[in-house]
Design an enzyme around this catalytic site. Structure first.
Site, PDB file in Angstrom:
ATOM      1  N   ASP A 126       0.825  -1.205   0.000  1.00 13.07           N
ATOM      2  CA  ASP A 126       0.000   0.000   0.000  1.00 13.07           C
ATOM      3  C   ASP A 126       0.861   1.258   0.000  1.00 13.07           C
ATOM      4  OD1 ASP A 126      -2.223  -1.571  -0.035  1.00 13.07           O
ATOM      5  OD2 ASP A 126      -2.787  -1.233   2.051  1.00 13.07           O
TER       6      ASP A 126
ATOM      7  N   SER B 138      -6.229   2.443  13.930  1.00 16.69           N
ATOM      8  CA  SER B 138      -5.473   2.018  15.107  1.00 16.69           C
ATOM      9  C   SER B 138      -5.660   2.976  16.277  1.00 16.69           C
ATOM     10  CB  SER B 138      -3.985   1.905  14.764  1.00 16.69           C
ATOM     11  OG  SER B 138      -3.404   3.171  14.532  1.00 16.69           O
TER      12      SER B 138
END
Length: 297
Positions: free
Chosen positions: A73, A192
């Site tokens: 990514d 996160s």
């Protein structure tokens, strides 16, 4: 068809797949160009067919039909900065790990290329975030696909980020930092930090504090038509600004504003791949000993 390729170093076991990719493109009489640094690396692992050329950052990509991003990514995020406002469709080939954006497995490269040439794909526009600072921090590449972050740098002490939406005061975040995420970035750093997952077509930003001092301060979703501005305080005079994979150190008196960029990143999605299937696959949604196939019950 003119095709540009960008990439990062890969495991030796993947070299045969990339050899097949290059030979397939040449066999289809494509005009192939590879970013110079990756060409040098690639030439040490595969036999590059004759006629393939190189390019550098800043060279024109006008006329390129597709850009292939070979890596994870992070490679695709970097590829977006090469394409910029041209909005050339990007196909991500995953030679990294998780692969939320780069979804094509190496063993599926022949089928993916065949789908490109047959037109069996859809294009998915992803919104970008633009960062304006005074003094200038990111130069001409002041846009990103995932998120913009303000982070502490030289001390363990928290920083204070005074935040405004369209000029109206929102909050002073006492935290290790603050993230403004796009919908695409909602499955990254923001996730996160407790942020929600948003569908790519959602026209919003997520404002998420990093390790906030006050536990009742939660991530906030705001319209991406808003301009979000910041003032920073802290015991240190230096702070870190991060835009996707790029980061710079700035002084406390920097003026910062973020908004939606006026162009998008355009990703190629093959017919059997969509965001919901990627969520289930990468986050293991639905996997349970009572439901091993991940089928709704």
């Amino acid at each position: 068809m003119k095709i540009a390729i960008l990439g990062k170093p890969f495991d030796d076991a993947l070299a045969p797949f990339l050899q097949v990719l290059l030979e397939d493109l040449v066999r289809r009489q494509s005009e192939v160009m590879i970013v110079e640094a990756f060409y040098t690396y690639l030439s040490q692992h595969v036999q590059i067919p004759a006629g393939i050329t190189t390019f550098r950052r800043g060279d024109s990509l006008h006329g390129v039909r597709f850009v292939l991003s070979i890596g994870g990514d992070g490679t695709l995020l970097d590829t977006v900065t090469y394409v910029g406002s041209l909005q050339i469709p990007i196909l991500g080939i995953n030679t990294g790990r998780l692969g939320f954006l780069a979804t094509i497995a190496p063993e599926n490269i022949p089928q993916a290329i065949d789908s490109l040439f047959k037109g069996h794909f859809v294009l998915e526009d992803r919104s970008l975030i633009r960062v304006d600072t005074d003094p200038e921090a990111f130069g001409a590449i002041n846009f990103g696909l995932n998120e913009f972050s303000i982070l502490k740098r030289d001390t363990s002490s928290m920083i204070v980020v005074h935040t405004y939406i369209d000029g109206e005061y929102l909050n002073s975040y006492w935290a290790d930092g603050l993230i403004v995420s796009t919908p695409t970035g909602s499955t990254g750093y923001s996730l996160s930090c407790g942020g929600p997952v948003m569908l790519p077509q959602t026209n919003n930003f997520i404002i998420a504090p990093v390790c906030p001092h006050n536990l009742n301060v939660r991530p906030l979703i705001v319209s991406d038509r808003s301009v979000i501005s910041f003032e920073i305080e802290g015991r240190s005079n230096n702070f870190l600004l991060s835009l996707d994979s790029r980061s710079v150190t700035v002084e406390a008196n920097v003026q910062i504003a973020v908004r939606r960029e006026n162009f998008n990143a355009r990703l190629v999605k093959l017919n059997h791949v969509n965001f919901l299937s990627t969520l289930r696959s990468k986050l293991n949604w639905g996997l349970d000993r009572r439901n091993p196939a991940g089928i709704p019950v």
